[in-house]
Design a protein around this motif. Structure first.
Motif, short mmCIF file in Angstrom:
data_model
loop_
_atom_site.label_atom_id
_atom_site.label_comp_id
_atom_site.label_asym_id
_atom_site.label_seq_id
_atom_site.Cartn_x
_atom_site.Cartn_y
_atom_site.Cartn_z
N TYR A 190 0.81 -1.22 0.00
CA TYR A 190 0.00 0.00 0.00
C TYR A 190 0.85 1.27 0.00
O TYR A 190 1.80 1.40 0.77
CB TYR A 190 -0.95 0.03 1.21
N GLN A 191 0.45 2.20 -0.86
CA GLN A 191 1.00 3.55 -0.88
C GLN A 191 -0.15 4.50 -1.21
O GLN A 191 -0.92 4.22 -2.15
CB GLN A 191 2.11 3.71 -1.92
N LYS A 197 -0.51 12.30 -3.40
CA LYS A 197 0.90 12.56 -3.14
C LYS A 197 1.13 13.54 -2.01
O LYS A 197 2.26 13.67 -1.50
CB LYS A 197 1.58 13.08 -4.42
N HIS A 217 1.07 9.67 5.18
CA HIS A 217 0.57 8.43 5.79
C HIS A 217 -0.89 8.61 6.16
O HIS A 217 -1.36 9.72 6.39
CB HIS A 217 1.38 8.08 7.05
N TYR A 238 5.69 1.86 7.43
CA TYR A 238 4.45 1.69 6.67
C TYR A 238 3.76 3.05 6.56
O TYR A 238 3.85 3.87 7.49
CB TYR A 238 3.53 0.69 7.37
N PRO A 239 3.05 3.31 5.45
CA PRO A 239 2.41 4.62 5.24
C PRO A 239 1.06 4.75 5.94
O PRO A 239 0.11 5.28 5.37
CB PRO A 239 2.28 4.68 3.71
N GLU A 268 -7.84 5.50 2.47
CA GLU A 268 -7.45 5.82 1.09
C GLU A 268 -8.60 6.51 0.35
O GLU A 268 -8.38 7.51 -0.36
CB GLU A 268 -7.04 4.54 0.37
#
Length: 279
Positions: free
Chosen positions: A25-26, A30, A34, A93-94, A267
């Protein structure tokens, strides 16, 4: 014996899928460093233990980053952001977790509801020491007057013990509903985790694989949904690491399933933000 091994293998496969999802996951946005996941709920519900259980699952070793106490009083006294190391020191981790003091029925005990609201907006800096008798204000040195999208909460998670759903006081329920309304007004997605399912249900305690077939767990989820207004499919039953000294695939499958929902909700939220958040 072969049948038991097959089920164990299935749990391992499921766990590996969730692990890979979290690892890959990212954030698409942008501007987002996180996802920020805020855990709130009654004292002793398992907020800190859940953070440790997530880290244990992701790092493949037992973890105790979030300090956990035993007893009636809230062991978490500071606002802290918990990052989880990824592969090597300096990489994370983000997504991060914010642990806060637990809610209590008395007005002069436990975290102030207004403190949670300001934390969700991104106004609270790490290190703030909660004071049940004195709410957080803009005069405090830990007040962030110009929060960014990275400071605000992206997912609100209500944490409730399955052994206390039926006996939770009206005062605590009202406080949790108040927090949920504030999150709703900010557009923050919400979900819940139902902890300590093994302690409350002997059937699940003997075999964690029976969680989805347990009438007791199903009933507790329905009660929590009715009490807080959280949809049934947004409530995840989990068992945190507590007395275990070795890792367990069944425990981690449930933990990582809940984590995936948090990632997906967060997200979706940050992708819908057009402008930088202003508190």
């Amino acid at each position: 014996m072969a049948h038991r091994q097959d089920k164990t293998s299935l749990a391992q496969i499921e766990k590996e899928d969730y692990l890979q999802y979290a690892y890959d996951y990212q954030p698409d946005n942008k501007d987002v460093e996180h996802l920020r996941i805020l855990l709130h709920g009654p004292n002793g519900s398992g907020k800190s233990s859940f953070i440790n259980s997530v880290e244990t699952s992701l790092r493949n070793r037992m973890s105790g980053q979030a300090l956990v106490g035993v007893g009636q009083d809230s062991f978490t006294i500071k606002y802290e952001t918990h990052k989880i190391q990824k592969m090597k020191p300096g990489t994370f981790y983000p997504f991060v977790f914010n642990d806060i003091m637990g809610l209590e029925r008395c007005e002069n005990k436990g975290i102030c509801v207004d403190d949670i609201k300001l934390a969700m907006k991104g106004h609270m800096k790490d290190g703030y020491v909660f004071n049940p008798q004195s709410p957080f204000t803009s005069a405090d040195a830990h007040y962030n007057s110009s929060p960014t999208i990275n400071d605000q909460t992206h997912v609100l998670v209500s944490v409730v013990s399955s052994s206390t759903v039926s006996i939770m006081s009206d005062e605590i329920m009202n406080k949790m509903r108040d927090v949920r309304r504030a999150a709703r007004d900010l557009g923050i997605p919400q979900m819940a985790i139902l902890t300590k399912i093994d302690e409350a249900c002997p059937e699940v305690q003997s075999d964690l694989r029976k969680v989805n077939k347990s009438k007791f767990v199903k009933n507790q989820i329905e009660k929590l949904s009715a009490a807080l207004g959280i949809p049934l499919n947004c409530i995840f039953p989990v068992k945190n690491y507590h007395s275990e000294i070795c890792k367990d695939d069944q425990i981690e499958t449930l933990i990582l399933m809940a984590l995936r929902q948090m990632i997906d909700f967060g997200e979706d939220f940050v992708n819908n933000i057009v402008e930088t958040f202003e508190g």
